[in-house]
Design an enzyme around this catalytic site. Structure first.
Site, PDB file in Angstrom:
ATOM      1  N   GLY A  28       5.084   7.026  23.656  1.00  0.00           N
ATOM      2  CA  GLY A  28       4.836   5.669  23.177  1.00  0.00           C
ATOM      3  C   GLY A  28       6.008   5.124  22.382  1.00  0.00           C
ATOM      4  N   ASN A  67       8.343   2.858  23.063  1.00  0.00           N
ATOM      5  CA  ASN A  67       8.923   1.547  23.352  1.00  0.00           C
ATOM      6  C   ASN A  67       8.522   0.479  22.341  1.00  0.00           C
ATOM      7  OD1 ASN A  67       6.391   1.902  25.286  1.00  0.00           O
ATOM      8  ND2 ASN A  67       6.505  -0.261  24.724  1.00  0.00           N
ATOM      9  N   TYR A 121     -12.516   5.474  18.083  1.00  0.00           N
ATOM     10  CA  TYR A 121     -11.167   5.668  17.557  1.00  0.00           C
ATOM     11  C   TYR A 121     -11.159   6.766  16.488  1.00  0.00           C
ATOM     12  CZ  TYR A 121      -6.684   4.729  15.296  1.00  0.00           C
ATOM     13  OH  TYR A 121      -5.421   4.863  14.769  1.00  0.00           O
TER      14      TYR A 121
END
Length: 291
Positions: A21, A23, A165
């Site tokens: 992840g 980017n 989550y």
């Protein structure tokens, strides 16, 4: 605790680091800073266009490779790319937060699939090539989490985005705990450590799919949040400093303050639960501890 910042990073010359992840958000800052101090830095990203754009803004030896943590086949392909090379540090950073219900390619609820099961599979597949440590990014939201071993993928209970989550972030810490136990039992010098950013403003908060919720997050980001550099500082500390296995690094005051060891919930220290989750994760992903 210390006033440590990314400016205190040691040289990573001659070392290879994988950041998932990478980017955007915390992953981008983490990768940028490790590349700055000499690491061969591999941006493991789902979107190659965004990855290449991020890499273009970084200095040093930066490579972009495709990795979709919601697809076990993609994870295996990515890991196969390291068959003849080593990885010094793996940073399990990528994640999604409180998104609407969705399934991964392999039928996992998307948050547990991305945040835990994808990284679980990736770590096990790369572990024979890892020389130093695995850093897994969790969250203080693990305090709200409960891992259901009978319904990990929310198939028999109503889906709730925030509890899902919290479950995935608690799973990150249970994974960290059991991975370190297994590494020690195998006589490995590799360390498993975890970190959390506190509350940093990133693009993560804008992906909930809830217009009202997004407005609340936007306000919170303006009034309360730290920036991504502060959040990534916790990960960089965990990736670079001489800390014990099973450490959990974060700001002293949960969201702010000097970087150091952070508190975790009693559930996150439950070794029996960690072992049971590991066994279930092996069954679901078809991967297992390789050492």
């Amino acid at each position: 605790m210390s006033d440590w910042t990314a400016a205190d990073l040691p040289s990573f010359a001659g070392r290879t680091v994988v950041v998932t992840g990478a980017n955007s958000g915390l992953g981008l800052v983490t990768a940028r800073e490790l590349a700055r101090v000499g690491a061969t830095t591999i941006l493991a990203v789902r979107n190659l266009g965004k990855g290449n754009a991020a890499a273009a803004e970084m200095s040093g030896d930066v490579q972009v490779r495709r990795l979709d943590l919601q697809d076990l086949a993609s994870i295996r392909d990515f890991a196969d790319g390291f068959a003849n090379s080593t990885v010094d540090v793996l940073v399990n950073n990528a994640g999604i937060m409180a998104v609407p219900y969705a399934l991964t390619t392999d039928g996992f609820e998307s948050q547990i699939g991305t945040n835990h099961l994808g990284h679980f599979a990736l770590t096990n597949l790369l572990l024979p090539r890892i020389t130093d440590r695995v850093v897994t990014v969790s969250s203080m939201m693990h305090l709200t989490g409960h891992v259901s071993l009978t319904d990990l993928n929310w198939k028999s209970r109503p889906y709730l985005a925030w509890p899902a989550y919290g479950q995935s972030k608690l799973a990150n810490l249970l994974f960290n705990l059991e991975l370190q136990r297994r590494l020690e039992a195998a006589g490995s010098s590799v360390r498993s450590v975890a970190a959390h950013p506190g509350y940093s403003a990133t693009n993560l908060q804008g992906q909930t799919g809830n217009r009202f919720g997004t407005r609340i997050w936007d306000a919170g980001n303006r009034l309360l949040a730290t920036d991504a550099d502060f959040g990534a500082r916790q990960t960089l500390f965990a990736a670079s400093q001489d800390i014990p296995g099973n450490s959990f690094i974060g700001p002293r005051f949960a969201m702010r303050g000097p970087t150091g060891q952070s508190r975790r919930s009693p559930l996150a220290r439950n070794r029996a639960r960690a072992q049971a989750l590991w066994t279930l994760s092996e069954q679901l992903t078809g991967t297992e501890f390789p050492l």
